[in-house]
Design a protein around this motif. Structure first.
Motif, PDB file in Angstrom:
ATOM      1  N   THR A  94       0.687  -1.229   0.131  1.00  0.00           N
ATOM      2  CA  THR A  94       0.132   0.060  -0.034  1.00  0.00           C
ATOM      3  C   THR A  94       0.974   1.325  -0.050  1.00  0.00           C
ATOM      4  OG1 THR A  94      -0.113  -0.017   2.549  1.00  0.00           O
ATOM      5  CG2 THR A  94      -1.833  -1.246   1.186  1.00  0.00           C
ATOM      6  N   SER A  95       2.142   1.117   0.211  1.00  0.00           N
ATOM      7  CA  SER A  95       3.044   2.253   0.194  1.00  0.00           C
ATOM      8  C   SER A  95       4.473   1.696   0.008  1.00  0.00           C
ATOM      9  CB  SER A  95       3.032   2.963   1.715  1.00  0.00           C
ATOM     10  OG  SER A  95       3.737   2.020   2.917  1.00  0.00           O
ATOM     11  N   CYS A 102       3.593   0.193   5.730  1.00  0.00           N
ATOM     12  CA  CYS A 102       3.258  -0.543   4.428  1.00  0.00           C
ATOM     13  C   CYS A 102       2.755  -1.919   4.857  1.00  0.00           C
ATOM     14  CB  CYS A 102       4.610  -0.958   3.621  1.00  0.00           C
ATOM     15  SG  CYS A 102       4.174  -1.802   2.073  1.00  0.00           S
ATOM     16  N   VAL A 135      -4.776   4.250   3.315  1.00  0.00           N
ATOM     17  CA  VAL A 135      -4.430   4.507   2.036  1.00  0.00           C
ATOM     18  C   VAL A 135      -5.214   5.008   1.090  1.00  0.00           C
ATOM     19  CG1 VAL A 135      -4.935   2.166   1.195  1.00  0.00           C
ATOM     20  CG2 VAL A 135      -3.046   3.519  -0.129  1.00  0.00           C
ATOM     21  N   PHE A 140      -4.810   3.136  -3.866  1.00  0.00           N
ATOM     22  CA  PHE A 140      -5.399   1.759  -3.726  1.00  0.00           C
ATOM     23  C   PHE A 140      -5.401   1.099  -5.031  1.00  0.00           C
ATOM     24  CE2 PHE A 140      -7.937  -2.022  -2.546  1.00  0.00           C
ATOM     25  CZ  PHE A 140      -7.074  -2.829  -1.784  1.00  0.00           C
ATOM     26  N   GLN A 143      -2.777   0.692  -7.181  1.00  0.00           N
ATOM     27  CA  GLN A 143      -1.921  -0.501  -7.154  1.00  0.00           C
ATOM     28  C   GLN A 143      -2.800  -1.824  -7.560  1.00  0.00           C
ATOM     29  OE1 GLN A 143       1.036   0.652  -6.516  1.00  0.00           O
ATOM     30  NE2 GLN A 143       1.307  -1.042  -5.187  1.00  0.00           N
TER      31      GLN A 143
END
Length: 190
Positions: A94-95, A102, A135, A140, A143
């Motif tokens: 997520t990061s 994360c 997030v 999101f 991703q």
């Protein structure tokens, strides 16, 4: 054991039931809260360490998986990875994975997601469990799309390899020279 029970485990490998790996403060250390379809575990390792160990368990290194994603998709930051290509286990951060906050999410288990506010997204998993993740919805969604691209490119590569292998098996030059002419034609009849 219920889905809300946290079981402390020394060893944990990501598997087809793993939905999400969340960093959790445990004293002065960062542990991993691992949520599966029907179970929940607490691992004394950080999420990135669980991911790295799982990559090794399935025969590769985390760095190798990241490089494979880069080769297939060109993605170099917040890289989604294939934990296990045989079981189709794809995870997305997520990061930046170097950050302590994360979270790693299984692409396969995300059923729905929606914006909560500018910095939060509600995610519903296949088992109908819902979590609010810190997030943004845009990040999101991005991703998810990047992980879908990785899945598609990987499957295309596998199908291309399969087509080449079938072509070689059906090639008169290959099959006749190896004495497989009749065997190959018999094996692939409808």
């Amino acid at each position: 054991m219920t889905g809300s029970t946290k079981n402390l485990v020394e060893e944990y490998e990501i598997n087809p039931f793993t939905m999400i790996i969340i960093p959790e403060e445990y004293g002065s250390r960062i542990y991993s809260r691992v949520i599966e379809l029907e179970e929940e575990y607490l691992s004394p390792f950080r999420p990135i360490d669980v991911v790295k160990k799982s990559c090794k368990y399935f025969g590769s290194s985390y760095e190798g998986r990241k490089e494979g994603t880069k080769q297939l998709t060109g993605i170099t930051h917040k890289t989604p990875i294939i934990i296990d290509p045989i079981s189709s286990i794809y995870f997305m951060p997520t990061s930046s994975p170097t950050k302590q906050d994360c979270i790693w999410v299984s692409h396969e288990h995300v059923l729905f997601h929606k914006k909560v506010d500018a910095h939060s997204t509600q995610v519903t998993f296949r088992n109908k469990k819902t979590l609010i993740l810190p997030v943004s919805h845009h990040s999101f969604e991005n991703q998810l799309l990047r992980t879908s691209l990785l899945r598609t490119k990987f499957l295309q590569r596998m199908k291309e390899t399969e087509r080449k292998a079938l072509y070689l098996l059906h090639s008169p030059k290959y099959s006749d020279s190896q004495g497989y002419g009749n065997l190959v034609s018999e094996a692939y009849k409808d």
